[in-house]
Enzyme design. Sequence first.
Site, short mmCIF file in Angstrom:
data_model
loop_
_atom_site.label_atom_id
_atom_site.label_comp_id
_atom_site.label_asym_id
_atom_site.label_seq_id
_atom_site.Cartn_x
_atom_site.Cartn_y
_atom_site.Cartn_z
N ALA A 8 0.83 -1.22 0.00
CA ALA A 8 0.00 0.00 0.00
C ALA A 8 0.85 1.26 0.00
CB ALA A 8 -0.94 -0.01 1.21
N ASN A 103 6.36 -2.93 -11.15
CA ASN A 103 7.36 -2.51 -12.11
C ASN A 103 8.40 -3.62 -12.24
OD1 ASN A 103 6.34 0.05 -12.68
ND2 ASN A 103 7.42 0.99 -10.97
N LYS A 185 7.01 -0.84 -20.74
CA LYS A 185 6.99 -0.08 -19.49
C LYS A 185 8.33 -0.17 -18.79
CE LYS A 185 5.49 2.07 -15.77
NZ LYS A 185 4.58 1.43 -14.82
#
Length: 309
Positions: A8, A103, A185
Amino acid sequence: MKIAIIGAGAMGSRFGYMLQHSGNDVFLVDTWKEHVDTINKNGLLVEENSKLNSIKIPAFLPEEVVEIPELIILFTKSMGLKPMLKSINKIIGKNTQVLCLLNGLGHSETISEFVDIKNIFMGVTLWTSELIGPGHVKLTGSGNLEIQNLDPTMGVTAKKICQTLNDANLNAIYSKNVVLSIWKKACINGALNSTCTILDCNIEEFGQLKNSKKIITKIIQEFSQIASKYNIPLNIDEIVKNVEQTYDPNEAGEHFPSMHQDLIQNHRLTEIDYINGYISKKGKEFDIPTPYNNLLTILVHSKEELLIK
């Protein structure tokens, strides 16, 4: 839908807030005790368009959580993925769907150690966010995401997950080749995360440097060489243009990449080994020179030595 956001931080908090706002039953899981305690005491403080809102969302440490969710969204740091999956293994139900939005590269192999392949969904997102402090997140810019099922038979379920995300205005699409998108990405992260961290600048400031195009082109060329070994075609010119578009302050220009937030702002370890470091590692395996990614990896690790005691 009952949704667990695992990790989070900046992005996990943003997704948790937006998914709860659209009517889902959301809870947050994170290892940062001060962050968890602050959210439970004061709510999640969300800064959006210069306005502050305190949002009540339950938050837990990994060892505290007991509810089995329908959907888990992974937003841990790459190096923390396996330890986190071990610690929350008890809430991964037989039918719990797991969406990875981390990522970096190489995560599906780790997740498959804990989750049946039919329940694994890989994704990539261009949303941005900043964690200002414990319990305080700043939402920056707009974004989108795409997801795809690993098991070819789970396309309908993947599209249902997309709908849940779209109901929260997260601009999700069903991808026909999410692995390619993950690599694209990773190229953007590889071009901007480490460079902005080393130079201590935001994305717009980096883009204004006279050598910025040369730097990102060299980095992306090395990514492309490694990707080709996995039969993943990367269009270098296209990705360079995509990186340059982020310089616009109306896009992500004012944003400090997550690696900068981790290391420069909060003196935490980075995901360098799963971005530039991954290319450096594979370059050695395939005997492909990757001097730019080698140097960036060394420099970020050296900066970690200086800042993290």
